[in-house]
Design a protein around this motif. Structure first.
Motif, mmCIF file in Angstrom:
data_model
loop_
_atom_site.group_PDB
_atom_site.id
_atom_site.type_symbol
_atom_site.label_atom_id
_atom_site.label_comp_id
_atom_site.label_asym_id
_atom_site.label_seq_id
_atom_site.Cartn_x
_atom_site.Cartn_y
_atom_site.Cartn_z
ATOM 1 N N LYS A 2 53.885 72.167 56.758
ATOM 2 C CA LYS A 2 52.866 73.038 56.173
ATOM 3 C C LYS A 2 53.085 74.450 56.690
ATOM 4 C CE LYS A 2 47.843 73.634 55.676
ATOM 5 N NZ LYS A 2 46.521 73.034 55.992
ATOM 6 N N TYR A 4 51.644 78.367 56.887
ATOM 7 C CA TYR A 4 50.525 79.301 56.767
ATOM 8 C C TYR A 4 51.123 80.678 56.487
ATOM 9 C CZ TYR A 4 47.681 75.627 58.848
ATOM 10 O OH TYR A 4 47.030 74.438 59.099
ATOM 11 N N LYS A 6 50.498 84.775 54.518
ATOM 12 C CA LYS A 6 49.619 85.812 53.969
ATOM 13 C C LYS A 6 50.410 86.545 52.899
ATOM 14 C CE LYS A 6 46.916 89.885 55.391
ATOM 15 N NZ LYS A 6 47.753 90.972 54.809
ATOM 16 N N HIS A 15 58.224 81.173 52.995
ATOM 17 C CA HIS A 15 57.792 80.464 51.792
ATOM 18 C C HIS A 15 58.966 80.341 50.815
ATOM 19 C CE1 HIS A 15 54.239 79.971 48.749
ATOM 20 N NE2 HIS A 15 55.128 79.008 48.649
ATOM 21 N N ASP A 26 53.662 71.828 52.078
ATOM 22 C CA ASP A 26 52.331 72.345 51.804
ATOM 23 C C ASP A 26 52.275 73.800 52.224
ATOM 24 O OD1 ASP A 26 51.296 69.845 50.914
ATOM 25 O OD2 ASP A 26 51.039 69.222 53.000
ATOM 26 N N VAL A 27 51.431 74.549 51.567
ATOM 27 C CA VAL A 27 51.268 75.954 51.920
ATOM 28 C C VAL A 27 49.795 76.298 51.899
ATOM 29 C CG1 VAL A 27 51.606 76.759 49.527
ATOM 30 C CG2 VAL A 27 52.024 78.314 51.439
ATOM 31 N N GLN A 28 49.370 77.046 52.879
ATOM 32 C CA GLN A 28 48.007 77.562 52.910
ATOM 33 C C GLN A 28 48.076 79.078 52.952
ATOM 34 O OE1 GLN A 28 45.174 75.506 55.281
ATOM 35 N NE2 GLN A 28 43.779 77.237 55.451
ATOM 36 N N VAL A 29 47.552 79.701 51.908
ATOM 37 C CA VAL A 29 47.547 81.155 51.815
ATOM 38 C C VAL A 29 46.319 81.676 52.553
ATOM 39 C CG1 VAL A 29 47.524 83.127 50.253
ATOM 40 C CG2 VAL A 29 48.789 81.058 49.624
ATOM 41 N N MET A 30 46.566 82.522 53.522
ATOM 42 C CA MET A 30 45.523 82.988 54.418
ATOM 43 C C MET A 30 45.055 84.390 54.040
ATOM 44 S SD MET A 30 45.407 80.426 56.535
ATOM 45 C CE MET A 30 44.531 81.024 57.992
ATOM 46 N N ALA A 34 40.562 84.782 57.587
ATOM 47 C CA ALA A 34 40.892 83.398 57.936
ATOM 48 C C ALA A 34 41.853 83.334 59.115
ATOM 49 C CB ALA A 34 41.495 82.687 56.728
ATOM 50 N N PHE A 40 42.216 78.678 62.682
ATOM 51 C CA PHE A 40 43.607 79.130 62.704
ATOM 52 C C PHE A 40 44.026 79.591 64.098
ATOM 53 C CE2 PHE A 40 47.052 82.274 62.015
ATOM 54 C CZ PHE A 40 47.984 81.398 61.482
ATOM 55 N N GLU A 200 51.458 82.833 45.940
ATOM 56 C CA GLU A 200 50.731 83.763 46.803
ATOM 57 C C GLU A 200 50.018 84.864 46.024
ATOM 58 O OE1 GLU A 200 52.724 85.134 50.279
ATOM 59 O OE2 GLU A 200 53.768 83.228 50.631
#
Length: 203
Positions: A2, A4, A6, A15, A26-30, A34, A40, A200
């Motif tokens: 995963k 994280y 921006k 990415h 998995d990717v979490q756009v911060m 956040a 975090f 993103e």
């Protein structure tokens, strides 16, 4: 794994690298907020991206993450063909972007870190523009006759591409650097690059 990230930060390069592996992730756009939230900060106390989680393993720092992606998915050849020479060449150009190009933007992104006197900031920005132009000229020379910065597609290329996006935003003079311009066009036509930018919200 995963990631994280921006939007538009150096983490977008990671990415793209993950997209190039062709493997699921998995990717979490911060957001800026956040990144400073307790959830975090438990992952990265510095409150900065990129960061990755791979099971119980957590890693920060862009260059380290790029190396981990390359080692985890060797078939993608993001550090070359496995030979010491190609691995060293890829690492050399990753270091160029990470240690030379990226920090050269800091006087533009955060001039107050260098001087709290606002009257100093125009000179700081002018010096940064000159420094960045010289560094991009080096990259342009390296790309002469090549499709990729290391001579083969590597983890240095997404990072260079992100700095070119920053250069556009900061109005760095890149006129005449035709090899860099062609590289940027090739990157923007790449399916993995487009997928990362779209995820993103940058495309």
């Amino acid at each position: 794994m995963k990631l994280y990230t921006k939007p538009g930060a150096c983490s977008t390069a990671d990415h793209i690298a993950l997209q190039w592996t062709g493997q699921p992730f998995d990717v979490q756009v911060m957001t800026r907020e956040a990144m400073k939230a307790p959830a975090f900060l438990a992952i990265n106390p510095a409150g900065a991206v990129p960061a990755i989680e791979d099971g119980d393993f957590v890693l920060t720092q862009n260059a380290a993450i790029m190396g981990y992606i390359a080692d985890t998915y060797p078939a993608a050849q993001l550090a070359g063909d496995g030979s010491p020479q190609q691995r060293a060449t890829a690492a050399r150009w990753l270091a160029f972007v990470n240690s030379d190009l990226h920090p050269a933007f800091l006087p533009l992104f955060a001039p107050a870190r260098f001087s709290e006197d606002a009257s100093d900031q125009p000179a700081l920005k002018e010096a940064a523009h000159k420094r960045l132009r010289a560094l991009f000229e080096s990259a342009d020379r390296q790309l002469a006759g090549k499709q990729w910065l290391a001579g083969f597609r590597s983890y240095a290329d997404p990072y260079l591409y992100i700095t070119l996006r920053w250069a556009d935003g900061q109005k760095i003079d890149l006129s005449g650097l035709e090899h860099l311009a062609a590289f940027k066009q090739r990157m923007e036509a790449d399916a993995g690059v487009r997928a990362a930018l779209q995820a993103e919200g940058l495309a």
